[in-house]
Design a protein around this motif. Structure first.
Motif, PDB file in Angstrom:
ATOM      1  N   SER A  66       0.814  -1.223   0.000  1.00  0.00           N
ATOM      2  CA  SER A  66       0.000   0.000   0.000  1.00  0.00           C
ATOM      3  C   SER A  66       0.849   1.276   0.000  1.00  0.00           C
ATOM      4  O   SER A  66       0.296   2.371   0.004  1.00  0.00           O
ATOM      5  CB  SER A  66      -0.915   0.005   1.228  1.00  0.00           C
ATOM      6  OG  SER A  66      -0.146   0.122   2.412  1.00  0.00           O
ATOM      7  N   THR A  67       2.170   1.151  -0.047  1.00  0.00           N
ATOM      8  CA  THR A  67       3.027   2.335   0.022  1.00  0.00           C
ATOM      9  C   THR A  67       3.218   2.985  -1.344  1.00  0.00           C
ATOM     10  O   THR A  67       3.069   2.348  -2.390  1.00  0.00           O
ATOM     11  CB  THR A  67       4.418   1.974   0.590  1.00  0.00           C
ATOM     12  OG1 THR A  67       5.060   1.071  -0.323  1.00  0.00           O
ATOM     13  CG2 THR A  67       4.321   1.372   1.983  1.00  0.00           C
ATOM     14  N   ALA A  68       3.569   4.276  -1.313  1.00  0.00           N
ATOM     15  CA  ALA A  68       3.895   4.984  -2.550  1.00  0.00           C
ATOM     16  C   ALA A  68       5.104   4.339  -3.220  1.00  0.00           C
ATOM     17  O   ALA A  68       5.163   4.250  -4.453  1.00  0.00           O
ATOM     18  CB  ALA A  68       4.169   6.457  -2.246  1.00  0.00           C
ATOM     19  N   LYS A  69       6.056   3.851  -2.418  1.00  0.00           N
ATOM     20  CA  LYS A  69       7.250   3.197  -2.966  1.00  0.00           C
ATOM     21  C   LYS A  69       6.837   2.024  -3.865  1.00  0.00           C
ATOM     22  O   LYS A  69       7.324   1.896  -4.992  1.00  0.00           O
ATOM     23  CB  LYS A  69       8.143   2.717  -1.829  1.00  0.00           C
ATOM     24  CG  LYS A  69       9.332   1.908  -2.251  1.00  0.00           C
ATOM     25  CD  LYS A  69      10.247   1.564  -1.077  1.00  0.00           C
ATOM     26  CE  LYS A  69       9.501   1.019   0.095  1.00  0.00           C
ATOM     27  NZ  LYS A  69      10.334   0.714   1.256  1.00  0.00           N
ATOM     28  N   SER A  70       5.927   1.171  -3.392  1.00  0.00           N
ATOM     29  CA  SER A  70       5.468   0.031  -4.194  1.00  0.00           C
ATOM     30  C   SER A  70       4.759   0.502  -5.456  1.00  0.00           C
ATOM     31  O   SER A  70       4.976  -0.057  -6.536  1.00  0.00           O
ATOM     32  CB  SER A  70       4.539  -0.864  -3.376  1.00  0.00           C
ATOM     33  OG  SER A  70       5.265  -1.563  -2.403  1.00  0.00           O
ATOM     34  N   ALA A  71       3.942   1.533  -5.350  1.00  0.00           N
ATOM     35  CA  ALA A  71       3.237   2.045  -6.531  1.00  0.00           C
ATOM     36  C   ALA A  71       4.224   2.557  -7.576  1.00  0.00           C
ATOM     37  O   ALA A  71       4.071   2.272  -8.774  1.00  0.00           O
ATOM     38  CB  ALA A  71       2.265   3.152  -6.128  1.00  0.00           C
ATOM     39  N   HIS A  72       5.244   3.303  -7.137  1.00  0.00           N
ATOM     40  CA  HIS A  72       6.252   3.814  -8.076  1.00  0.00           C
ATOM     41  C   HIS A  72       7.056   2.668  -8.695  1.00  0.00           C
ATOM     42  O   HIS A  72       7.338   2.674  -9.891  1.00  0.00           O
ATOM     43  CB  HIS A  72       7.187   4.799  -7.391  1.00  0.00           C
ATOM     44  CG  HIS A  72       6.505   6.035  -6.889  1.00  0.00           C
ATOM     45  ND1 HIS A  72       5.635   6.784  -7.647  1.00  0.00           N
ATOM     46  CD2 HIS A  72       6.580   6.660  -5.689  1.00  0.00           C
ATOM     47  CE1 HIS A  72       5.189   7.808  -6.952  1.00  0.00           C
ATOM     48  NE2 HIS A  72       5.757   7.755  -5.753  1.00  0.00           N
ATOM     49  N   LEU A  73       7.424   1.683  -7.880  1.00  0.00           N
ATOM     50  CA  LEU A  73       8.177   0.529  -8.393  1.00  0.00           C
ATOM     51  C   LEU A  73       7.359  -0.251  -9.408  1.00  0.00           C
ATOM     52  O   LEU A  73       7.882  -0.696 -10.435  1.00  0.00           O
ATOM     53  CB  LEU A  73       8.592  -0.391  -7.250  1.00  0.00           C
ATOM     54  CG  LEU A  73       9.706   0.120  -6.341  1.00  0.00           C
ATOM     55  CD1 LEU A  73       9.790  -0.721  -5.086  1.00  0.00           C
ATOM     56  CD2 LEU A  73      11.027   0.130  -7.084  1.00  0.00           C
ATOM     57  N   ASP A  74       6.068  -0.444  -9.137  1.00  0.00           N
ATOM     58  CA  ASP A  74       5.211  -1.201 -10.048  1.00  0.00           C
ATOM     59  C   ASP A  74       4.975  -0.448 -11.357  1.00  0.00           C
ATOM     60  O   ASP A  74       4.819  -1.073 -12.404  1.00  0.00           O
ATOM     61  CB  ASP A  74       3.888  -1.533  -9.378  1.00  0.00           C
ATOM     62  CG  ASP A  74       4.045  -2.505  -8.219  1.00  0.00           C
ATOM     63  OD1 ASP A  74       5.097  -3.174  -8.119  1.00  0.00           O
ATOM     64  OD2 ASP A  74       3.108  -2.596  -7.401  1.00  0.00           O
ATOM     65  N   ALA A  75       4.968   0.896 -11.302  1.00  0.00           N
ATOM     66  CA  ALA A  75       4.757   1.698 -12.506  1.00  0.00           C
ATOM     67  C   ALA A  75       6.003   1.744 -13.384  1.00  0.00           C
ATOM     68  O   ALA A  75       5.912   1.677 -14.612  1.00  0.00           O
ATOM     69  CB  ALA A  75       4.328   3.118 -12.136  1.00  0.00           C
ATOM     70  N   ASP A  76       7.164   1.861 -12.767  1.00  0.00           N
ATOM     71  CA  ASP A  76       8.432   1.948 -13.506  1.00  0.00           C
ATOM     72  C   ASP A  76       9.551   1.595 -12.533  1.00  0.00           C
ATOM     73  O   ASP A  76       9.894   2.405 -11.678  1.00  0.00           O
ATOM     74  CB  ASP A  76       8.641   3.353 -14.059  1.00  0.00           C
ATOM     75  CG  ASP A  76       9.919   3.484 -14.870  1.00  0.00           C
ATOM     76  OD1 ASP A  76      10.725   2.529 -14.939  1.00  0.00           O
ATOM     77  OD2 ASP A  76      10.127   4.563 -15.452  1.00  0.00           O
ATOM     78  N   GLY A  77      10.098   0.411 -12.650  1.00  0.00           N
ATOM     79  CA  GLY A  77      11.067  -0.085 -11.678  1.00  0.00           C
ATOM     80  C   GLY A  77      12.463   0.476 -11.789  1.00  0.00           C
ATOM     81  O   GLY A  77      13.342   0.102 -11.007  1.00  0.00           O
ATOM     82  N   ARG A  78      12.715   1.372 -12.738  1.00  0.00           N
ATOM     83  CA  ARG A  78      14.058   1.945 -12.848  1.00  0.00           C
ATOM     84  C   ARG A  78      14.371   2.778 -11.613  1.00  0.00           C
ATOM     85  O   ARG A  78      13.516   3.510 -11.122  1.00  0.00           O
ATOM     86  CB  ARG A  78      14.183   2.823 -14.089  1.00  0.00           C
ATOM     87  CG  ARG A  78      14.129   2.036 -15.382  1.00  0.00           C
ATOM     88  CD  ARG A  78      14.189   2.940 -16.572  1.00  0.00           C
ATOM     89  NE  ARG A  78      12.990   3.799 -16.549  1.00  0.00           N
ATOM     90  CZ  ARG A  78      12.844   4.879 -17.284  1.00  0.00           C
ATOM     91  NH1 ARG A  78      13.793   5.263 -18.105  1.00  0.00           N
ATOM     92  NH2 ARG A  78      11.734   5.595 -17.217  1.00  0.00           N
ATOM     93  N   GLY A  79      15.618   2.654 -11.133  1.00  0.00           N
ATOM     94  CA  GLY A  79      15.985   3.436  -9.961  1.00  0.00           C
ATOM     95  C   GLY A  79      17.430   3.242  -9.588  1.00  0.00           C
ATOM     96  O   GLY A  79      18.234   2.714 -10.363  1.00  0.00           O
ATOM     97  N   SER A  80      17.746   3.677  -8.372  1.00  0.00           N
ATOM     98  CA  SER A  80      19.104   3.521  -7.867  1.00  0.00           C
ATOM     99  C   SER A  80      19.078   3.236  -6.378  1.00  0.00           C
ATOM    100  O   SER A  80      18.132   3.593  -5.671  1.00  0.00           O
ATOM    101  CB  SER A  80      19.948   4.766  -8.160  1.00  0.00           C
ATOM    102  OG  SER A  80      19.493   5.863  -7.389  1.00  0.00           O
ATOM    103  N   LEU A  81      20.133   2.566  -5.936  1.00  0.00           N
ATOM    104  CA  LEU A  81      20.372   2.329  -4.516  1.00  0.00           C
ATOM    105  C   LEU A  81      21.644   3.081  -4.149  1.00  0.00           C
ATOM    106  O   LEU A  81      22.649   2.991  -4.863  1.00  0.00           O
ATOM    107  CB  LEU A  81      20.573   0.838  -4.235  1.00  0.00           C
ATOM    108  CG  LEU A  81      19.395  -0.081  -4.473  1.00  0.00           C
ATOM    109  CD1 LEU A  81      19.843  -1.543  -4.390  1.00  0.00           C
ATOM    110  CD2 LEU A  81      18.292   0.190  -3.460  1.00  0.00           C
ATOM    111  N   ALA A  82      21.618   3.813  -3.061  1.00  0.00           N
ATOM    112  CA  ALA A  82      22.814   4.460  -2.511  1.00  0.00           C
ATOM    113  C   ALA A  82      23.102   3.771  -1.190  1.00  0.00           C
ATOM    114  O   ALA A  82      22.250   3.756  -0.295  1.00  0.00           O
ATOM    115  CB  ALA A  82      22.568   5.956  -2.315  1.00  0.00           C
ATOM    116  N   ILE A  83      24.286   3.152  -1.090  1.00  0.00           N
ATOM    117  CA  ILE A  83      24.592   2.259   0.024  1.00  0.00           C
ATOM    118  C   ILE A  83      25.856   2.699   0.742  1.00  0.00           C
ATOM    119  O   ILE A  83      26.911   2.850   0.118  1.00  0.00           O
ATOM    120  CB  ILE A  83      24.766   0.805  -0.486  1.00  0.00           C
ATOM    121  CG1 ILE A  83      23.544   0.388  -1.312  1.00  0.00           C
ATOM    122  CG2 ILE A  83      25.010  -0.153   0.667  1.00  0.00           C
ATOM    123  CD1 ILE A  83      23.747  -0.876  -2.125  1.00  0.00           C
TER     124      ILE A  83
END
Length: 189
Positions: A88-105
């Protein structure tokens, strides 16, 4: 959880600007203290990732523009990262719409930025492998139930279970030294 069949990424140094290439600003290195042009070694990064990272930030694009950035526990599996998100999070909605992204670790001695794509895991094998990786790297026990996982606890801001699991497949990664122990390095997967 390391995949013995995973191929090593290609490695290249990221050139630094020196006093000779910058207009009159001088070098950011103390006199006589130049790095030795040694790249970061991917197997060293993997060892740090398997030990669990410090803070990891996931950034994904918003459909209306801008960037959505949130902390995640991203476990390295040997060829990809896995992480959880409440459906139900915005993060999941954004990932499901377009999974492109980055991780900063933050890996203490290395700052790692990974660009790639996140895809939701729904197969029993994918969910079980991701669940095992989260347990191995973070000690977080999850139980697969259908196409999500349940857990006895989660991050205070996670929204609680059930959680969707995502696989983040890297395309490129950038390793930055914290004390000039290696040169900034680009990895291509």
């Amino acid at each position: 959880m390391s995949d013995p069949n995973a191929s090593e990424p290609t490695v290249e140094l990221i050139p630094r600007h020196t006093a000779a290439t910058l207009p009159d600003h001088g070098s950011d290195q103390p006199d006589g203290d130049q790095p030795d042009n040694r790249p970061q070694v991917w197997s060293d990064v993997e060892e740090l990732l398997r030990a669990g990272s410090g803070t990891t930030w996931l950034s994904v694009g918003r459909s209306a523009g801008g960037v959505h950035t949130r902390p995640v526990f991203a476990a390295w599996t040997g060829d990809a990262f896995v992480f959880a998100s409440n459906g139900s999070t915005a993060k999941s909605a954004h990932l499901d719409a377009d999974g492109r992204g980055s991780l900063a670790i933050d890996l203490s001695s290395v700052h790692l930025v990974v660009e790639g794509r996140a895809d939701r895991l729904v197969t029993p094998a994918g969910l079980e492998n991701a669940s095992a990786a989260l347990l191995e790297v973070y000690g977080w026990p999850t139980t697969v139930i259908g196409d999500v996982v349940d857990a006895p606890y989660g991050a205070p801001t996670s929204g609680g279970p059930p959680y969707r699991l995502y696989r983040f497949t890297p395309a490129r990664a950038f390793a930055f030294p914290t004390a000039d122990q290696f040169e900034p390095t680009r990895f291509r997967f």
